[in-house]
Write a protein that holds these residues in place. Structure first.
Motif, PDB file in Angstrom:
ATOM      1  N   SER A  76      -4.838 -11.552 -18.761  1.00  0.00           N
ATOM      2  CA  SER A  76      -5.869 -12.258 -19.530  1.00  0.00           C
ATOM      3  C   SER A  76      -7.270 -12.105 -18.937  1.00  0.00           C
ATOM      4  CB  SER A  76      -5.523 -13.744 -19.637  1.00  0.00           C
ATOM      5  OG  SER A  76      -5.463 -14.339 -18.341  1.00  0.00           O
ATOM      6  N   ASN A  77      -7.362 -11.630 -17.691  1.00  0.00           N
ATOM      7  CA  ASN A  77      -8.666 -11.533 -17.039  1.00  0.00           C
ATOM      8  C   ASN A  77      -9.052 -10.109 -16.640  1.00  0.00           C
ATOM      9  OD1 ASN A  77      -9.711 -14.513 -16.412  1.00  0.00           O
ATOM     10  ND2 ASN A  77      -7.485 -14.490 -16.155  1.00  0.00           N
ATOM     11  N   GLY A  78      -8.278  -9.146 -17.063  1.00  0.00           N
ATOM     12  CA  GLY A  78      -8.623  -7.747 -16.791  1.00  0.00           C
ATOM     13  C   GLY A  78      -8.639  -7.403 -15.311  1.00  0.00           C
ATOM     14  N   VAL A  79      -7.705  -7.972 -14.554  1.00  0.00           N
ATOM     15  CA  VAL A  79      -7.623  -7.711 -13.114  1.00  0.00           C
ATOM     16  C   VAL A  79      -6.833  -6.421 -12.888  1.00  0.00           C
ATOM     17  CG1 VAL A  79      -6.751  -8.555 -10.899  1.00  0.00           C
ATOM     18  CG2 VAL A  79      -7.773 -10.150 -12.541  1.00  0.00           C
ATOM     19  N   GLY A  80      -7.359  -5.563 -12.000  1.00  0.00           N
ATOM     20  CA  GLY A  80      -6.714  -4.276 -11.779  1.00  0.00           C
ATOM     21  C   GLY A  80      -5.896  -4.176 -10.516  1.00  0.00           C
ATOM     22  N   THR A  81      -6.054  -5.149  -9.596  1.00  0.00           N
ATOM     23  CA  THR A  81      -5.409  -5.030  -8.286  1.00  0.00           C
ATOM     24  C   THR A  81      -4.909  -6.382  -7.796  1.00  0.00           C
ATOM     25  OG1 THR A  81      -6.919  -3.224  -7.718  1.00  0.00           O
ATOM     26  CG2 THR A  81      -5.715  -4.227  -5.907  1.00  0.00           C
ATOM     27  N   ALA A  82      -3.701  -6.382  -7.237  1.00  0.00           N
ATOM     28  CA  ALA A  82      -3.150  -7.567  -6.577  1.00  0.00           C
ATOM     29  C   ALA A  82      -2.947  -7.234  -5.111  1.00  0.00           C
ATOM     30  CB  ALA A  82      -1.833  -7.986  -7.224  1.00  0.00           C
ATOM     31  N   VAL A  83      -3.482  -8.071  -4.226  1.00  0.00           N
ATOM     32  CA  VAL A  83      -3.375  -7.834  -2.783  1.00  0.00           C
ATOM     33  C   VAL A  83      -2.535  -8.944  -2.158  1.00  0.00           C
ATOM     34  CG1 VAL A  83      -4.620  -7.512  -0.620  1.00  0.00           C
ATOM     35  CG2 VAL A  83      -5.654  -6.732  -2.753  1.00  0.00           C
ATOM     36  N   PHE A  84      -1.473  -8.538  -1.477  1.00  0.00           N
ATOM     37  CA  PHE A  84      -0.568  -9.480  -0.823  1.00  0.00           C
ATOM     38  C   PHE A  84      -0.907  -9.579   0.660  1.00  0.00           C
ATOM     39  CE2 PHE A  84       1.438  -8.498  -4.724  1.00  0.00           C
ATOM     40  CZ  PHE A  84       2.345  -9.507  -5.025  1.00  0.00           C
ATOM     41  N   ASP A  85      -0.794 -10.790   1.212  1.00  0.00           N
ATOM     42  CA  ASP A  85      -1.266 -11.018   2.584  1.00  0.00           C
ATOM     43  C   ASP A  85      -0.314 -10.505   3.653  1.00  0.00           C
ATOM     44  OD1 ASP A  85      -3.178 -12.072   4.443  1.00  0.00           O
ATOM     45  OD2 ASP A  85      -1.744 -13.662   4.889  1.00  0.00           O
ATOM     46  N   ASP A  86       0.887 -10.127   3.290  1.00  0.00           N
ATOM     47  CA  ASP A  86       1.830  -9.589   4.264  1.00  0.00           C
ATOM     48  C   ASP A  86       2.224  -8.172   3.873  1.00  0.00           C
ATOM     49  OD1 ASP A  86       2.581 -11.841   6.224  1.00  0.00           O
ATOM     50  OD2 ASP A  86       2.718 -12.828   4.278  1.00  0.00           O
ATOM     51  N   GLU A  87       2.751  -7.424   4.847  1.00  0.00           N
ATOM     52  CA  GLU A  87       3.192  -6.068   4.541  1.00  0.00           C
ATOM     53  C   GLU A  87       4.436  -6.131   3.657  1.00  0.00           C
ATOM     54  OE1 GLU A  87       4.736  -2.131   6.962  1.00  0.00           O
ATOM     55  OE2 GLU A  87       2.957  -3.187   7.689  1.00  0.00           O
ATOM     56  N   LEU A  88       4.391  -5.401   2.554  1.00  0.00           N
ATOM     57  CA  LEU A  88       5.492  -5.371   1.599  1.00  0.00           C
ATOM     58  C   LEU A  88       6.420  -4.203   1.895  1.00  0.00           C
ATOM     59  CD1 LEU A  88       3.438  -5.995  -1.685  1.00  0.00           C
ATOM     60  CD2 LEU A  88       4.730  -7.704  -0.370  1.00  0.00           C
ATOM     61  N   SER A  89       7.708  -4.407   1.672  1.00  0.00           N
ATOM     62  CA  SER A  89       8.668  -3.315   1.828  1.00  0.00           C
ATOM     63  C   SER A  89       8.531  -2.372   0.633  1.00  0.00           C
ATOM     64  CB  SER A  89      10.093  -3.869   1.889  1.00  0.00           C
ATOM     65  OG  SER A  89      10.465  -4.387   0.615  1.00  0.00           O
ATOM     66  N   PRO A  90       9.013  -1.133   0.760  1.00  0.00           N
ATOM     67  CA  PRO A  90       8.968  -0.212  -0.386  1.00  0.00           C
ATOM     68  C   PRO A  90       9.641  -0.802  -1.629  1.00  0.00           C
ATOM     69  CG  PRO A  90       9.478   1.005   1.613  1.00  0.00           C
ATOM     70  CD  PRO A  90       9.497  -0.452   1.975  1.00  0.00           C
ATOM     71  N   ALA A  91      10.769  -1.499  -1.446  1.00  0.00           N
ATOM     72  CA  ALA A  91      11.475  -2.098  -2.586  1.00  0.00           C
ATOM     73  C   ALA A  91      10.631  -3.191  -3.231  1.00  0.00           C
ATOM     74  CB  ALA A  91      12.818  -2.658  -2.123  1.00  0.00           C
ATOM     75  N   GLN A  92       9.997  -4.034  -2.413  1.00  0.00           N
ATOM     76  CA  GLN A  92       9.133  -5.085  -2.957  1.00  0.00           C
ATOM     77  C   GLN A  92       7.978  -4.476  -3.746  1.00  0.00           C
ATOM     78  OE1 GLN A  92       8.312  -7.136   0.769  1.00  0.00           O
ATOM     79  NE2 GLN A  92       9.471  -8.932   0.116  1.00  0.00           N
TER      80      GLN A  92
END
Length: 396
Positions: A76-92
């Protein structure tokens, strides 16, 4: 293969979790830092999402309901990127991207991207590129099959945006070549350190953005790049400094940060060797930051990891001109005085008074108490010089 162009500003949502090991205050503090990292990379954070969990979901980091909330906001807000504060695994990474259908970055990826934009010399570029490839290797399937959605910007200033590098063998070969190149660089830097002569070596260390480069400019009368951004300094800078009649070598090093990617610690070995081989450390702290004590702990942790925690150290509490504290009314009999109410003088009477290490309180930008700082450095350098070079006392 690292690009140094500025990232196109893009809308970003920041995502973290509250766990049994990380309460809400701590989670928000980490997101504050993640927001600064995002600004440094060229992004525009527009919203934060926090979820309370016993531990991050091993498949999607967040619970399905919260992930749907994030998806709705992004769409709804035209956001292009989500940033997570921890390192994500390849599966995540794969699972989250399927749900959110946008670019997904984690804290490690974001830091690597900032390093890529900051790297100037061949040494720094090689170190960053190695760290990026090692980060990307287990994530190749996800990274290369979704490049049609990723048109550049934050997180994409890195190696290999071509189909040929989907081949894991090619990536491993590249890593091997970069490691060999770094070995050559390490040898060259080791020779340079040996050729610096019989002088005491002093290294500036500290959390990122605490004013190390500014302090170096003040006492060495040089012009080292200094900016109010994270990781403004990547390349090691060495200057000959003379305080009174004593010459010594002063090194400015890359700033540390909490959750520093292990890939960077390893690839920046030659830079950290400047710290390992230093005779004296000047640990610079931004005392105006509300969480400066945790910054000290983070720096000490990394120093311990590189076997440098027990070196002679001067603690320099910088930015006293920017320090503020809450006040308590004299008639207030209810409020208990906490750290947020401490003045600089109050801090000096706490654990700082019991430090085995010398401590100074300065403002590098305002050049406040710089002479006192120079006197402390002078005394330490003279003492160290007399121990290392007992038959070379021409200084005195």
């Amino acid at each position: 293969m690292i690009e140094t162009r500025e990232a196109i500003s893009e809308k970003v949502v920041l995502i973290g979790v509250i766990t049994q090991h990380q309460d809400e205050d701590k989670a928000n503090e980490y997101l504050d830092e993640l927001e600064f990292l995002t600004h440094t990379a060229g992004g525009v954070p527009v919203k934060r999402f926090l979820q309370k969990l016993d531990k991050p979901n091993p498949k999607t980091f967040l619970g399905s309901g919260k992930l749907d909330d994030v998806k709705a906001f992004i769409e709804s807000n035209g956001v292009g990127t989500a940033v997570f504060d921890d390192e994500l695994s390849p599966a995540q990474l794969r699972n989250i991207e399927k749900v959110l259908d946008c670019k997904i970055l984690d804290r490690t990826n974001l830091i690597l991207d900032i390093f890529a934009s900051r790297a100037q010399t061949s040494s720094a570029k090689t170190q960053v590129e190695l760290a990026q490839y090692e980060y990307l290797l287990p994530r190749l399937t996800r990274m290369w099959t979704h490049l049609d959605k990723q048109k550049g910007g934050i997180g994409m200033r890195g190696p290999g945006e071509t189909e040929i590098e989907t081949d894991r063998r090619i990536i491993r070969d590249k890593i091997t070549l970069l490691k060999k190149k770094l070995q050559t660089i390490d040898k060259q830097m080791a020779v340079q350190r040996k050729n610096r002569g019989r002088m005491v070596r002093v290294a500036l260390v500290g959390y990122t953005n605490v004013g190390k480069s500014t302090l170096m400019n003040v006492i060495s009368k040089s012009d080292v790049f200094a900016e109010n951004k994270l990781f403004a300094t990547l390349d090691t800078t060495v200057r000959k400094v003379v305080v009174k009649n004593v010459p010594f070598l002063l090194t400015d090093t890359v700033g540390f940060i909490r959750k520093l990617p292990t890939q960077l610690v390893e690839s920046f070995k030659s830079t950290l060797d400047e710290v390992r081989e230093a005779d004296l450390l000047i640990h610079v702290v931004d005392i105006s930051h509300p969480n400066f004590e945790e910054h000290i702990a983070s720096v000490n942790k990394i120093l311990d990891e590189i076997d440098s925690a027990n070196k002679p150290t001067i603690m320099v509490f910088n930015k006293i001109d920017a320090y503020t504290h809450e006040t308590i009314d004299e008639d207030d009999l209810v409020t208990i005085k906490g750290k947020e109410h401490y003045t600089i003088e109050d801090w000096k009477r706490t654990w700082m008074n019991d430090l085995e290490k010398k401590a100074c309180f300065i403002s590098a930008t305002e050049k406040e108490n710089i002479e006192n700082f120079k006197n402390v450095v002078y005394d330490e350098v003279v003492a160290i010089h007399s121990k290392i070079f007992p038959y070379n006392n021409f200084l005195y």
